[in-house]
Write a protein that holds these residues in place. Structure first.
Motif, PDB file in Angstrom:
ATOM      1  N   LYS A 198       2.540   2.077   6.716  1.00 13.07           N
ATOM      2  CA  LYS A 198       3.158   1.561   5.749  1.00 13.07           C
ATOM      3  C   LYS A 198       3.293   2.696   4.423  1.00 13.07           C
ATOM      4  O   LYS A 198       3.718   2.303   3.384  1.00 13.07           O
ATOM      5  CB  LYS A 198       2.179   0.424   5.300  1.00 13.07           C
ATOM      6  CG  LYS A 198       2.262  -0.693   6.111  1.00 13.07           C
ATOM      7  CD  LYS A 198       1.406  -1.871   5.755  1.00 13.07           C
ATOM      8  CE  LYS A 198       1.488  -3.106   6.571  1.00 13.07           C
ATOM      9  NZ  LYS A 198       0.543  -3.990   6.489  1.00 13.07           N
ATOM     10  N   GLY A 199       3.070   3.974   4.942  1.00 11.37           N
ATOM     11  CA  GLY A 199       3.425   4.750   3.682  1.00 11.37           C
ATOM     12  C   GLY A 199       2.171   5.213   2.774  1.00 11.37           C
ATOM     13  O   GLY A 199       2.578   5.758   1.821  1.00 11.37           O
ATOM     14  N   ALA A 200       1.120   4.951   3.020  1.00 14.21           N
ATOM     15  CA  ALA A 200      -0.068   5.118   1.935  1.00 14.21           C
ATOM     16  C   ALA A 200      -0.539   6.577   2.401  1.00 14.21           C
ATOM     17  O   ALA A 200      -0.137   7.321   3.326  1.00 14.21           O
ATOM     18  CB  ALA A 200      -1.126   4.359   2.493  1.00 14.21           C
ATOM     19  N   GLU A 246      -3.146  11.895  16.172  1.00 14.38           N
ATOM     20  CA  GLU A 246      -2.666  10.726  16.623  1.00 14.38           C
ATOM     21  C   GLU A 246      -1.789   9.961  15.481  1.00 14.38           C
ATOM     22  O   GLU A 246      -0.782   9.380  15.845  1.00 14.38           O
ATOM     23  CB  GLU A 246      -3.673  10.001  17.277  1.00 14.38           C
ATOM     24  CG  GLU A 246      -4.408  10.609  18.684  1.00 14.38           C
ATOM     25  CD  GLU A 246      -5.634   9.985  18.726  1.00 14.38           C
ATOM     26  OE1 GLU A 246      -5.862   8.723  18.192  1.00 14.38           O
ATOM     27  OE2 GLU A 246      -6.171  10.493  19.730  1.00 14.38           O
ATOM     28  N   VAL A 247      -2.229   9.668  14.487  1.00 14.54           N
ATOM     29  CA  VAL A 247      -1.873   8.752  13.489  1.00 14.54           C
ATOM     30  C   VAL A 247      -0.669   9.620  12.785  1.00 14.54           C
ATOM     31  O   VAL A 247       0.404   8.952  12.607  1.00 14.54           O
ATOM     32  CB  VAL A 247      -2.669   8.512  12.199  1.00 14.54           C
ATOM     33  CG1 VAL A 247      -2.188   7.959  11.034  1.00 14.54           C
ATOM     34  CG2 VAL A 247      -3.985   7.643  12.585  1.00 14.54           C
ATOM     35  N   THR A 248      -0.534  10.833  12.599  1.00 10.67           N
ATOM     36  CA  THR A 248       0.538  11.537  11.872  1.00 10.67           C
ATOM     37  C   THR A 248       1.687  11.325  13.010  1.00 10.67           C
ATOM     38  O   THR A 248       2.741  11.416  12.630  1.00 10.67           O
ATOM     39  CB  THR A 248       0.137  12.982  11.653  1.00 10.67           C
ATOM     40  OG1 THR A 248      -1.038  13.043  10.651  1.00 10.67           O
ATOM     41  CG2 THR A 248       1.065  13.721  11.010  1.00 10.67           C
ATOM     42  N   ASP A 288       0.892  12.596   5.141  1.00 13.20           N
ATOM     43  CA  ASP A 288      -0.067  12.305   4.106  1.00 13.20           C
ATOM     44  C   ASP A 288      -1.265  11.565   4.701  1.00 13.20           C
ATOM     45  O   ASP A 288      -1.901  10.749   4.154  1.00 13.20           O
ATOM     46  CB  ASP A 288       0.455  11.557   2.925  1.00 13.20           C
ATOM     47  CG  ASP A 288       1.465  12.332   2.009  1.00 13.20           C
ATOM     48  OD1 ASP A 288       1.197  13.597   1.899  1.00 13.20           O
ATOM     49  OD2 ASP A 288       2.363  11.654   1.674  1.00 13.20           O
ATOM     50  N   VAL A 289      -1.683  12.022   5.950  1.00 12.09           N
ATOM     51  CA  VAL A 289      -3.130  11.541   6.421  1.00 12.09           C
ATOM     52  C   VAL A 289      -3.923  12.559   6.687  1.00 12.09           C
ATOM     53  O   VAL A 289      -3.628  13.694   7.251  1.00 12.09           O
ATOM     54  CB  VAL A 289      -2.832  11.008   7.928  1.00 12.09           C
ATOM     55  CG1 VAL A 289      -4.029  10.448   8.659  1.00 12.09           C
ATOM     56  CG2 VAL A 289      -1.835   9.757   7.869  1.00 12.09           C
ATOM     57  N   ARG A 290      -5.203  12.738   6.118  1.00  9.45           N
ATOM     58  CA  ARG A 290      -6.082  13.550   6.000  1.00  9.45           C
ATOM     59  C   ARG A 290      -7.478  13.488   6.310  1.00  9.45           C
ATOM     60  O   ARG A 290      -7.834  12.142   6.116  1.00  9.45           O
ATOM     61  CB  ARG A 290      -6.009  14.280   4.562  1.00  9.45           C
ATOM     62  CG  ARG A 290      -4.821  14.798   4.025  1.00  9.45           C
ATOM     63  CD  ARG A 290      -4.393  14.703   2.515  1.00  9.45           C
ATOM     64  NE  ARG A 290      -2.887  14.751   2.167  1.00  9.45           N
ATOM     65  CZ  ARG A 290      -2.540  14.750   1.138  1.00  9.45           C
ATOM     66  NH1 ARG A 290      -3.226  14.490   0.147  1.00  9.45           N
ATOM     67  NH2 ARG A 290      -1.120  14.677   0.850  1.00  9.45           N
ATOM     68  N   PHE A 291      -8.484  14.388   6.627  1.00  7.48           N
ATOM     69  CA  PHE A 291      -9.780  14.010   6.829  1.00  7.48           C
ATOM     70  C   PHE A 291     -10.650  14.763   5.888  1.00  7.48           C
ATOM     71  O   PHE A 291     -10.229  16.062   5.802  1.00  7.48           O
ATOM     72  CB  PHE A 291     -10.095  14.269   8.428  1.00  7.48           C
ATOM     73  CG  PHE A 291     -11.471  14.656   8.616  1.00  7.48           C
ATOM     74  CD1 PHE A 291     -12.191  13.554   8.643  1.00  7.48           C
ATOM     75  CD2 PHE A 291     -11.772  15.962   8.835  1.00  7.48           C
ATOM     76  CE1 PHE A 291     -13.533  13.738   8.937  1.00  7.48           C
ATOM     77  CE2 PHE A 291     -13.314  16.145   9.232  1.00  7.48           C
ATOM     78  CZ  PHE A 291     -14.199  14.913   9.097  1.00  7.48           C
ATOM     79  N   VAL A 320       0.884  -1.124   0.061  1.00  4.51           N
ATOM     80  CA  VAL A 320       0.150  -0.057   0.061  1.00  4.51           C
ATOM     81  C   VAL A 320       0.850   1.219   0.086  1.00  4.51           C
ATOM     82  O   VAL A 320       0.413   2.372   0.020  1.00  4.51           O
ATOM     83  CB  VAL A 320      -0.780   0.021   1.178  1.00  4.51           C
ATOM     84  CG1 VAL A 320      -1.995  -1.071   1.207  1.00  4.51           C
ATOM     85  CG2 VAL A 320      -0.164  -0.048   2.556  1.00  4.51           C
ATOM     86  N   ARG A 321       2.107   1.288   0.153  1.00  2.74           N
ATOM     87  CA  ARG A 321       2.939   2.166   0.002  1.00  2.74           C
ATOM     88  C   ARG A 321       2.559   3.081  -0.986  1.00  2.74           C
ATOM     89  O   ARG A 321       2.736   2.764  -2.284  1.00  2.74           O
ATOM     90  CB  ARG A 321       4.439   1.899   0.139  1.00  2.74           C
ATOM     91  CG  ARG A 321       5.435   3.222   0.317  1.00  2.74           C
ATOM     92  CD  ARG A 321       6.977   2.722   0.481  1.00  2.74           C
ATOM     93  NE  ARG A 321       7.003   1.640   1.575  1.00  2.74           N
ATOM     94  CZ  ARG A 321       7.177   2.283   2.791  1.00  2.74           C
ATOM     95  NH1 ARG A 321       7.211   3.314   3.007  1.00  2.74           N
ATOM     96  NH2 ARG A 321       7.381   1.178   3.630  1.00  2.74           N
TER      97      ARG A 321
END
Length: 332
Positions: free
Chosen positions: A63-65, A83-85, A92-95, A38-39
């Protein structure tokens, strides 16, 4: 008779699952050991503020998705993004806000996502509700059916063209063995515009099963008519998550609530079939992945029932579907 036998089989599976949970207290728990696949991929996951969705979001980010968390609770979603970031270092984690009980929200979510991205590698339809108090949405649709199926139908349909034009795209539906306790006739005769009256826990299970069987029928339709998209159904098993927040709340039922919390899987183990679906290199489109990572073949549903379900789905989602998928309209 077929439905009765399916219910017996579902009960057997639940007993086996509970037994496995107890055994896992003393042995190595279930874990997907697939290489990272999934990277760098753009992934939407619904229902990621809690339960297996939240755990999977962490795994995807680690895993870099490129992860888009879709949820209706802005504060909870923003907290999970932070938390995830912080935990993974993935920026690259967005809502993006998404309320499956509001068709306009689904349409707006898709528009906002397509402003951000030109492709979609993976759509994970994870969000679901169970044992919800009786309620009709603003569209006069029973809330469990709309959340678990109809909103998912609309979201997926609006993103089908993007998935289709993304090489090696993947569509994942989080399923449930509850679909085994109902029949095609139950789905075919169910009218979500009529209020549902729950008499007992089994009524809630049946309603949930109808929504999940409808989702299975739709998943198989996509698998058969969109060969460029890998379609996987993943069953996490019985997992103790906030999906049970409305169940066993009376003093009399507290014993059941405590026992369930002890016998059900935790979110880490419950997320493994979903993580396996996202990373396995050997899955064929249309398969059902069990809570023990075993593969079941394509079920094959009555095309008449499928046609009626899709026709009703198109009618209920109305103008929000806007002809996005010609295959759906051609089929019905």
């Amino acid at each position: 008779m077929a439905t009765f036998l399916s219910a017996i089989e579902a009960t057997r599976r639940q007993i086996v699952s509970s037994g496995n949970v107890l055994l896992n207290r003393w042995k190595t728990p279930l874990e997907c050991r697939c290489p990272n696949r999934v990277r760098g991929k753009v992934v939407i996951i619904t229902g990621a503020t809690s339960g297996i969705g939240r755990f999977t979001a962490f795994d995807l980010a680690k895993k870099g998705a490129i992860v888009y968390l879709a949820g209706r609770n802005r504060e909870a979603s923003a907290a999970v993004v932070r938390e995830v970031t912080q935990a993974t270092g993935n920026q690259d984690v967005r809502f993006l806000p998404l309320d499956l009980t509001d068709f306009s929200s689904v349409e707006t979510f898709v528009q906002e996502f397509l402003r951000c991205e030109e492709k979609l590698d993976v759509l994970v339809n994870n969000a679901a509700v169970f044992h919800h108090p009786p309620k009709q949405t603003q569209h006069n649709v029973e809330i469990v059916f709309q959340t678990n199926y109809l909103g998912v139908f609309l979201l997926t349909s609006l993103l089908l063209n993007t998935l289709r034009h993304t090489p090696n795209s993947h569509l994942v539906f989080v399923s449930s063995d509850a679909h085994r306790v109902v029949s095609l006739k139950d789905v075919d005769t169910f009218d979500p515009r009529e209020p549902v009256h729950h008499q007992n826990f089994e009524d809630h299970v049946k309603l949930y099963g109808i929504s999940k069987l409808a989702l299975r029928i739709f998943a198989q339709f996509v698998a058969e008519n969109f060969p460029g998209i890998l379609v996987t159904e993943a069953n996490p098993g019985n997992v103790w998550t906030p999906i049970y927040r409305h169940a066993w709340l009376s003093w009399w039922d507290m014993r059941k609530r405590l026992l369930s919390s002890l016998l059900m899987r935790d979110v880490r183990e419950g997320a493994q079939p979903l993580i396996h679906a996202l990373n396995s290199a050997s899955l064929q489109s249309g398969i059902y992945l069990s809570d023990t990572l075993e593969v079941e073949g394509k079920p094959g549903y009555d095309p008449v029932v499928t046609r009626r379900l899709l026709a009703a789905s198109v009618k209920l989602t109305g103008k929000h579907l806007d002809g996005s998928s010609k295959e759906i309209y051609n089929f019905i």
